[in-house]
Design a protein around this motif. Structure first.
Motif, PDB file in Angstrom:
ATOM      1  N   PRO A 164      -0.240   7.933  13.752  1.00 53.18           N
ATOM      2  CA  PRO A 164      -0.034   6.782  14.654  1.00 53.18           C
ATOM      3  C   PRO A 164      -1.056   5.666  14.490  1.00 53.18           C
ATOM      4  O   PRO A 164      -0.694   4.493  14.593  1.00 53.18           O
ATOM      5  N   GLU A 165      -2.317   5.991  14.220  1.00 50.39           N
ATOM      6  CA  GLU A 165      -3.307   4.922  14.093  1.00 50.39           C
ATOM      7  C   GLU A 165      -3.087   4.116  12.826  1.00 50.39           C
ATOM      8  O   GLU A 165      -3.253   2.889  12.825  1.00 50.39           O
ATOM      9  N   VAL A 166      -2.735   4.792  11.740  1.00 55.41           N
ATOM     10  CA  VAL A 166      -2.430   4.069  10.505  1.00 55.41           C
ATOM     11  C   VAL A 166      -1.191   3.206  10.713  1.00 55.41           C
ATOM     12  O   VAL A 166      -1.146   2.029  10.319  1.00 55.41           O
ATOM     13  N   THR A 167      -0.190   3.791  11.332  1.00 55.22           N
ATOM     14  CA  THR A 167       1.041   3.053  11.602  1.00 55.22           C
ATOM     15  C   THR A 167       0.769   1.822  12.459  1.00 55.22           C
ATOM     16  O   THR A 167       1.319   0.739  12.213  1.00 55.22           O
ATOM     17  N   ALA A 168      -0.079   1.973  13.470  1.00 51.28           N
ATOM     18  CA  ALA A 168      -0.400   0.844  14.348  1.00 51.28           C
ATOM     19  C   ALA A 168      -0.974  -0.324  13.550  1.00 51.28           C
ATOM     20  O   ALA A 168      -0.598  -1.484  13.756  1.00 51.28           O
ATOM     21  N   GLY A 169      -1.886  -0.027  12.627  1.00 48.79           N
ATOM     22  CA  GLY A 169      -2.471  -1.083  11.817  1.00 48.79           C
ATOM     23  C   GLY A 169      -1.455  -1.765  10.917  1.00 48.79           C
ATOM     24  O   GLY A 169      -1.445  -2.996  10.776  1.00 48.79           O
ATOM     25  N   LEU A 170      -0.589  -0.971  10.300  1.00 43.69           N
ATOM     26  CA  LEU A 170       0.431  -1.543   9.427  1.00 43.69           C
ATOM     27  C   LEU A 170       1.430  -2.388  10.222  1.00 43.69           C
ATOM     28  O   LEU A 170       1.818  -3.484   9.794  1.00 43.69           O
ATOM     29  N   LEU A 171       1.855  -1.892  11.371  1.00 40.17           N
ATOM     30  CA  LEU A 171       2.774  -2.662  12.200  1.00 40.17           C
ATOM     31  C   LEU A 171       2.143  -3.965  12.667  1.00 40.17           C
ATOM     32  O   LEU A 171       2.789  -5.026  12.675  1.00 40.17           O
ATOM     33  N   TRP A 172       0.888  -3.877  13.062  1.00 40.33           N
ATOM     34  CA  TRP A 172       0.187  -5.071  13.543  1.00 40.33           C
ATOM     35  C   TRP A 172       0.097  -6.122  12.431  1.00 40.33           C
ATOM     36  O   TRP A 172       0.404  -7.302  12.645  1.00 40.33           O
ATOM     37  N   GLY A 173      -0.309  -5.676  11.245  1.00 39.16           N
ATOM     38  CA  GLY A 173      -0.488  -6.626  10.152  1.00 39.16           C
ATOM     39  C   GLY A 173       0.813  -7.172   9.609  1.00 39.16           C
ATOM     40  O   GLY A 173       0.992  -8.393   9.468  1.00 39.16           O
ATOM     41  N   LEU A 174       1.759  -6.297   9.292  1.00 34.17           N
ATOM     42  CA  LEU A 174       3.028  -6.753   8.733  1.00 34.17           C
ATOM     43  C   LEU A 174       3.847  -7.513   9.770  1.00 34.17           C
ATOM     44  O   LEU A 174       4.518  -8.498   9.449  1.00 34.17           O
ATOM     45  N   GLY A 175       3.799  -7.064  11.026  1.00 35.72           N
ATOM     46  CA  GLY A 175       4.508  -7.793  12.071  1.00 35.72           C
ATOM     47  C   GLY A 175       3.945  -9.187  12.257  1.00 35.72           C
ATOM     48  O   GLY A 175       4.688 -10.150  12.469  1.00 35.72           O
ATOM     49  N   GLY A 176       2.620  -9.317  12.176  1.00 32.67           N
ATOM     50  CA  GLY A 176       2.003 -10.634  12.303  1.00 32.67           C
ATOM     51  C   GLY A 176       2.397 -11.577  11.194  1.00 32.67           C
ATOM     52  O   GLY A 176       2.358 -12.799  11.360  1.00 32.67           O
ATOM     53  N   ARG A 177       2.783 -11.036  10.049  1.00 33.57           N
ATOM     54  CA  ARG A 177       3.236 -11.862   8.928  1.00 33.57           C
ATOM     55  C   ARG A 177       4.724 -12.193   9.028  1.00 33.57           C
ATOM     56  O   ARG A 177       5.268 -12.902   8.187  1.00 33.57           O
ATOM     57  N   GLY A 178       5.382 -11.633  10.047  1.00 37.20           N
ATOM     58  CA  GLY A 178       6.805 -11.885  10.207  1.00 37.20           C
ATOM     59  C   GLY A 178       7.675 -11.146   9.217  1.00 37.20           C
ATOM     60  O   GLY A 178       8.791 -11.582   8.904  1.00 37.20           O
ATOM     61  N   ASP A 179       7.201 -10.023   8.732  1.00 36.05           N
ATOM     62  CA  ASP A 179       7.957  -9.225   7.756  1.00 36.05           C
ATOM     63  C   ASP A 179       9.068  -8.455   8.481  1.00 36.05           C
ATOM     64  O   ASP A 179       8.804  -7.601   9.329  1.00 36.05           O
ATOM     65  N   ASP A 180      10.324  -8.744   8.146  1.00 35.99           N
ATOM     66  CA  ASP A 180      11.451  -8.103   8.830  1.00 35.99           C
ATOM     67  C   ASP A 180      11.534  -6.606   8.563  1.00 35.99           C
ATOM     68  O   ASP A 180      12.232  -5.882   9.306  1.00 35.99           O
ATOM     69  N   ARG A 181      10.843  -6.135   7.547  1.00 40.86           N
ATOM     70  CA  ARG A 181      10.914  -4.712   7.228  1.00 40.86           C
ATOM     71  C   ARG A 181      10.200  -3.841   8.260  1.00 40.86           C
ATOM     72  O   ARG A 181      10.271  -2.610   8.187  1.00 40.86           O
ATOM     73  N   VAL A 182       9.540  -4.441   9.217  1.00 37.36           N
ATOM     74  CA  VAL A 182       8.863  -3.657  10.247  1.00 37.36           C
ATOM     75  C   VAL A 182       9.825  -3.190  11.333  1.00 37.36           C
ATOM     76  O   VAL A 182       9.486  -2.307  12.119  1.00 37.36           O
ATOM     77  N   THR A 183      11.021  -3.780  11.396  1.00 34.52           N
ATOM     78  CA  THR A 183      11.893  -3.528  12.543  1.00 34.52           C
ATOM     79  C   THR A 183      12.220  -2.049  12.705  1.00 34.52           C
ATOM     80  O   THR A 183      12.055  -1.467  13.789  1.00 34.52           O
ATOM     81  N   GLY A 184      12.696  -1.412  11.637  1.00 30.56           N
ATOM     82  CA  GLY A 184      13.065   0.002  11.724  1.00 30.56           C
ATOM     83  C   GLY A 184      11.903   0.885  12.128  1.00 30.56           C
ATOM     84  O   GLY A 184      11.998   1.662  13.105  1.00 30.56           O
ATOM     85  N   PRO A 185      10.752   0.814  11.419  1.00 28.50           N
ATOM     86  CA  PRO A 185       9.601   1.619  11.839  1.00 28.50           C
ATOM     87  C   PRO A 185       9.120   1.279  13.246  1.00 28.50           C
ATOM     88  O   PRO A 185       8.693   2.170  13.987  1.00 28.50           O
ATOM     89  N   ALA A 186       9.188   0.010  13.640  1.00 27.92           N
ATOM     90  CA  ALA A 186       8.732  -0.370  14.979  1.00 27.92           C
ATOM     91  C   ALA A 186       9.585   0.306  16.049  1.00 27.92           C
ATOM     92  O   ALA A 186       9.063   0.816  17.050  1.00 27.92           O
ATOM     93  N   VAL A 187      10.897   0.327  15.852  1.00 26.00           N
ATOM     94  CA  VAL A 187      11.776   0.999  16.813  1.00 26.00           C
ATOM     95  C   VAL A 187      11.459   2.491  16.857  1.00 26.00           C
ATOM     96  O   VAL A 187      11.417   3.111  17.928  1.00 26.00           O
ATOM     97  N   ARG A 188      11.185   3.058  15.689  1.00 26.20           N
ATOM     98  CA  ARG A 188      10.915   4.503  15.615  1.00 26.20           C
ATOM     99  C   ARG A 188       9.620   4.864  16.338  1.00 26.20           C
ATOM    100  O   ARG A 188       9.523   5.939  16.945  1.00 26.20           O
TER     101      ARG A 188
END
Length: 501
Positions: free
Chosen positions: A241-265
């Motif tokens: 979860p901590e690694v995921t949090a960092g990746l979601l934070w960074g990629l989401g901040g860049r507006g990368d649409d590929r975060v949607t599926g993992p973010a919902v999960r």
């Protein structure tokens, strides 16, 4: 018994068969002995009892004769007993010993199994300003004791100009293991990212979550498409979860649409959930909206995730965002209210629809008067909402607390000399120069400064303002002194008159 008699007694005791008596005697010699007695302490370094050897090291430290410890203490620092090593390493530092033998002894102790000895070794090398054994020193970045790895990191930084140190830190960042590698990556300057690129991409799949976190942190700002693709791929398979949090934070901040599926999960996870909600706020609104609504209204989600969802709802800005957030503005949970206020602040900043402006203004100004936990967060949400100014001015005249009054004053622009309401605001600022609350006086001075810079002048009868400002330049608050001094400077240069407005 005189001191000479005491010393004579201790010298006799230091030769007794009983080890406890010998140890006590050596400690006593350290307290009251003279330089000529250092030889007795140094010779005790060969005593068969570790308690006596430790007492000898302690006595040498207290006696304060560096020459006596130069030979004995490096030997005692390599003693088989950890208590002896501990006393000897402290003694060497207290006596200010240096030279190759002492440096080598400290370097060996960097790998000592006793964490107290490792701390002493790091302290000793720090005093000497040398790294000792650079490999052992860098390895201590992975030590479980903060007192050890914190000192190791500081010493590596201090010795960072040493080419051997730089090379070892880079090697650890590339090839190290676990926490040592993670902390080496954390400590290297950002300019090193490019030269570490290949190893960082590999590190996204390192067994250590700490390494993966640091690798992602360094890679997220890299603009190369292949790097961003690797990060998105790592997010899809990440299970921590901590690694995921960092990746979601960074990629989401860049507006990368590929975060949607993992973010919902990950939205329900208490650790990664807040980052997941933030990422959904920048994703496709049609996909993200139902998940954000669920996260915001479902009380089984963690408060931090619900707060992040509230802020994300404001970022997404859908047609129902205002009404959804207003319904939660008085939530009993402080964390959730903070997220709601952040979301409303984003909506205000991005521009409300005409029919939304007054309801938001009324709700936020009412909240400003009642929520003392989030006074300034509420104030920030109101910033720029002109429909709130009538209620803000009422609070500036009759606020329930000094903090609310200060917040209200800060929302009065005071920068339009042609506006009648703004001219009344100037009188509010003048009135509050004498307020007992420092934040109120400070905001009053800033309000007058805004008015001044816009070309306004003080109303008639404001001559006392100069006297009050002079007093405020000597206020106990540094920021208030500075603000008052700036305003007085405008007065003294003639930029601010006291004529009619």
């Amino acid at each position: 018994m005189g001191e000479d008699h005491q010393i004579a007694f201790l010298l006799r005791e230091s030769a007794q068969p009983d080890s406890e008596r010998r140890a006590a005697a050596l400690k006593g010699l350290g307290r009251i002995g003279r330089a000529e007695h250092a030889r007795v302490l140094a010779e005790a370094a060969d005593d068969p009892d570790p308690a006596v050897r430790a007492a000898a090291a302690q006595g040498l430290a207290r006696l304060g004769v560096p020459e006596a410890g130069e030979e004995a203490l490096p030997l005692l620092m390599g003693d088989a007993d950890p208590g002896v090593r501990r006393r000897a390493s402290v003694a060497a530092t207290r006596l200010g010993l240096g030279g190759p033998a002492v440096t080598r002894a400290f370097a060996r102790l960097l790998a000592d199994p006793d964490h107290h000895v490792r701390i002493n070794a790091l302290d000793g090398l720090s005093v000497l300003g040398v790294p000792g054994d650079v490999t052992a020193l860098a390895a201590l970045l992975g030590d479980p004791d903060p007192a050890v790895w914190g000192r190791a990191r500081t010493l590596l930084y201090r010795c960072g100009e040493d080419p051997a140190v730089r090379a070892e830190v880079v090697r650890t960042a590339r090839q190290g293991t676990g926490t040592a590698r993670a902390r080496a990556l954390e400590g290297l300057p950002e300019r090193c990212t490019e030269r570490l690129l290949d190893s960082l991409l590999t590190a996204l799949h390192d067994p250590s979550p700490a390494v993966r976190i640091q690798a992602a942190r360094r890679l997220l700002p890299v603009e190369q498409q292949q790097v961003q693709d690797k990060l998105a791929a790592a997010l899809r398979t990440e299970e921590h979860p901590e690694v995921t949090a960092g990746l979601l934070w960074g990629l989401g901040g860049r507006g990368d649409d590929r975060v949607t599926g993992p973010a919902v999960r990950w939205l329900r996870d208490p650790v990664a959930g807040p980052s997941a909600a933030r990422a959904l706020g920048t994703a496709d609104p049609g996909t993200a909206a139902p998940h954000l609504r669920t996260a915001l209204t479902d009380k089984t989600f963690s408060p931090h995730t619900r707060a992040a969802a509230a802020a994300a709802v404001g970022t997404a800005g859908r047609w129902d965002a205002v009404w959804l957030l207003l319904s939660l503005l008085d939530d009993p949970d402080d964390v959730i209210r903070a997220g709601v206020l952040d979301g409303l602040g984003t909506l205000v900043e991005n521009g409300l629809r005409p029919w939304e402006r007054h309801p938001v203004a009324w709700a936020l100004t009412g909240h400003l008067a009642t929520d003392d936990r989030h006074t300034w967060r509420t104030r920030n949400a109101l910033d720029g909402l002109t429909q709130a100014l009538p209620d803000v001015r009422r609070l500036a005249d009759n606020a329930p607390s000094g903090e609310v009054l200060a917040a209200a004053l800060s929302l009065l622009d005071g920068d339009d000399p042609s506006d009648e309401h703004t001219r009344h605001d100037v009188r509010r600022f003048l009135l509050r120069l004498d307020d007992p609350h420092e934040p109120v006086r400070y905001e009053a001075v800033l309000g007058l400064e805004r008015w001044t810079e816009a070309g306004g002048s003080l109303p008639p009868g404001s001559e006392m303002a100069r006297c009050r400002l002079a007093a405020l330049t000597e206020d106990a608050s540094p920021r208030l002194r500075q603000a008052a001094t700036r305003l007085r400077g405008l007065l003294d240069t003639g930029l601010l008159d006291t004529g009619p407005t």
